[in-house]
Design an enzyme around this catalytic site. Structure first.
Site, PDB file in Angstrom:
ATOM      1  N   GLY A  43       0.772  -1.243   0.000  1.00 37.85           N
ATOM      2  CA  GLY A  43       0.000   0.000   0.000  1.00 37.85           C
ATOM      3  C   GLY A  43       0.801   1.290   0.000  1.00 37.85           C
ATOM      4  CD  GLU A  98       1.006   0.735   6.955  1.00 35.01           C
ATOM      5  OE1 GLU A  98       1.220   0.615   5.738  1.00 35.01           O
ATOM      6  OE2 GLU A  98       0.755  -0.227   7.712  1.00 35.01           O
ATOM      7  CG  ASP A  99      -1.436   1.700   3.362  1.00 31.66           C
ATOM      8  OD1 ASP A  99      -1.262   1.459   4.577  1.00 31.66           O
ATOM      9  OD2 ASP A  99      -1.960   0.872   2.593  1.00 31.66           O
ATOM     10  CG  ASP A 102      -8.675   0.793  10.237  1.00 33.74           C
ATOM     11  OD1 ASP A 102      -9.440   1.702  10.557  1.00 33.74           O
ATOM     12  OD2 ASP A 102      -9.086  -0.321   9.869  1.00 33.74           O
ATOM     13  CE  LYS A 130     -10.156   4.004   7.107  1.00 34.63           C
ATOM     14  NZ  LYS A 130     -10.720   2.665   6.845  1.00 34.63           N
ATOM     15  CG  PHE A 152     -12.341   0.098   2.532  1.00 37.57           C
ATOM     16  CD1 PHE A 152     -11.552  -0.575   3.464  1.00 37.57           C
ATOM     17  CD2 PHE A 152     -12.081  -0.076   1.183  1.00 37.57           C
ATOM     18  CE1 PHE A 152     -10.517  -1.410   3.043  1.00 37.57           C
ATOM     19  CE2 PHE A 152     -11.046  -0.914   0.753  1.00 37.57           C
ATOM     20  CZ  PHE A 152     -10.275  -1.579   1.701  1.00 37.57           C
ATOM     21  CG  ASP A 159      -5.493  -3.478  -2.159  1.00 40.12           C
ATOM     22  OD1 ASP A 159      -5.168  -3.062  -1.020  1.00 40.12           O
ATOM     23  OD2 ASP A 159      -5.831  -4.657  -2.363  1.00 40.12           O
ATOM     24  NE  ARG A 165      -1.974  -2.840  -4.544  1.00 37.99           N
ATOM     25  CZ  ARG A 165      -2.049  -3.093  -3.234  1.00 37.99           C
ATOM     26  NH1 ARG A 165      -1.898  -2.090  -2.384  1.00 37.99           N
ATOM     27  NH2 ARG A 165      -2.250  -4.310  -2.788  1.00 37.99           N
TER      28      ARG A 165
HETATM   29  P1  5GP Z   1      -4.631  -1.410  11.350  1.00 36.46           P
HETATM   30  O1  5GP Z   1      -3.755  -2.476  11.915  1.00 36.46           O
HETATM   31  O2  5GP Z   1      -4.146  -0.018  11.652  1.00 36.46           O
HETATM   32  O3  5GP Z   1      -6.047  -1.628  11.730  1.00 36.46           O
HETATM   33  O4  5GP Z   1      -4.641  -1.651   9.798  1.00 36.46           O
HETATM   34  C1  5GP Z   1      -3.850  -1.009   8.888  1.00 36.46           C
HETATM   35  C2  5GP Z   1      -3.975  -1.687   7.531  1.00 36.46           C
HETATM   36  O5  5GP Z   1      -5.347  -1.984   7.208  1.00 36.46           O
HETATM   37  C3  5GP Z   1      -3.497  -0.771   6.434  1.00 36.46           C
HETATM   38  O6  5GP Z   1      -2.110  -0.907   6.208  1.00 36.46           O
HETATM   39  C4  5GP Z   1      -4.327  -1.234   5.248  1.00 36.46           C
HETATM   40  O7  5GP Z   1      -3.691  -2.322   4.631  1.00 36.46           O
HETATM   41  C5  5GP Z   1      -5.620  -1.704   5.851  1.00 36.46           C
HETATM   42  N1  5GP Z   1      -6.669  -0.662   5.771  1.00 36.46           N
HETATM   43  C6  5GP Z   1      -7.264  -0.032   6.800  1.00 36.46           C
HETATM   44  N2  5GP Z   1      -8.166   0.868   6.376  1.00 36.46           N
HETATM   45  C7  5GP Z   1      -8.141   0.819   5.031  1.00 36.46           C
HETATM   46  C8  5GP Z   1      -8.850   1.532   3.990  1.00 36.46           C
HETATM   47  O8  5GP Z   1      -9.704   2.412   4.205  1.00 36.46           O
HETATM   48  N3  5GP Z   1      -8.533   1.207   2.700  1.00 36.46           N
HETATM   49  C9  5GP Z   1      -7.612   0.253   2.391  1.00 36.46           C
HETATM   50  N4  5GP Z   1      -7.393   0.025   1.089  1.00 36.46           N
HETATM   51  N5  5GP Z   1      -6.921  -0.434   3.334  1.00 36.46           N
HETATM   52  C10 5GP Z   1      -7.184  -0.153   4.639  1.00 36.46           C
END
Ligand code: 5GP
Length: 190
Positions: A43, A98-99, A102, A130, A152, A159, A165
């Site tokens: 990502g 990191e992208d 969440d 977020k 999302f 993606d 992407r």
């Molecule tokens: P966390 O561990 O912070 O919950 O998750 C982070 C990962 O969840 C990100 O690196 C990504 O891969 C995925 N993710 C969380 N929210 C989104 C979103 O809105 N769109 C996409 N494409 N991936 C997300």
């Protein structure tokens, strides 16, 4: 506008402006040091490519690929390393790119893993966050592009089922395209 786009959340112009600002802040903070920029695949690859072109201190890049246990939408916080860094980071100033943050579970785990390797410093740069979804309250994002609401998003490296992407902006998909992509199966690209 493409038929699968529900709405554009962040335009290409706004992303590029913010990436330049992040690059300037990083350049200022790491003046006189050498940086190892670690991208989290897949990502972050587009964000990282733009970001490093806006950083003006000597740097090298490396990449990790991880997958979280748990179902597609909810991360469990247990991270499996699919591809580890090629080079050691001991004594290095490391910036994780990191992208999106969440729940924060993925980055907390990644930070823990990398900090056991003795870097001189370890910071996080994320394009999106977020805050409403955060589970790990004390996760510090040192450099953040944008806070977004709880929806999302795809585009600019992010993606859904490996698609979208390649779009230079961040957008929300029309609901029917989630199911379409799902029917055709996940992971056809990558
Ligand atoms: P966390 O561990 O912070 O919950 O998750 C982070 C990962 O969840 C990100 O690196 C990504 O891969 C995925 N993710 C969380 N929210 C989104 C979103 O809105 N769109 C996409 N494409 N991936 C997300």
């Amino acid at each position: 506008m493409e038929e699968f786009i529900e709405r554009i959340l962040i335009t290409e112009e706004d992303i590029q402006k913010r990436v330049r600002e992040l690059g300037s802040a990083i350049t200022r903070d790491y003046q006189g040091t050498e940086l190892r920029v670690v991208g989290v695949l897949r990502g972050a690859f587009i964000f990282m490519a733009d970001l490093v072109r806006n950083i003006r201190v000597p740097l090298s890049v490396d990449f990790m690929s991880i997958s979280s246990y748990g179902d597609e939408c909810e991360t469990s916080g247990i991270v499996r390393i699919l591809k580890d860094l090629d080079k050691p980071i001991t004594g290095r100033h490391v910036l994780i790119v990191e992208d999106i943050v969440d729940t924060g579970l993925t980055l907390r785990h990644l930070k823990e893993v990398l900090s056991t390797r003795g870097p001189a410093s370890l910071r996080i740069c994320a394009l999106l966050s977020k805050p409403e979804r955060r589970v790990v309250q004390d996760l510090r994002i040192d450099y953040l592009g944008f806070e977004i609401p709880n929806c999302f998003v795809v585009g600019y490296g992010l993606d859904y089922a490996e698609r979208y992407r390649n779009y230079p902006f961040i957008f929300v998909l029309r609901p029917e395209y989630y199911s379409d992509a799902q029917r055709e199966g996940k992971g056809q690209g990558g």
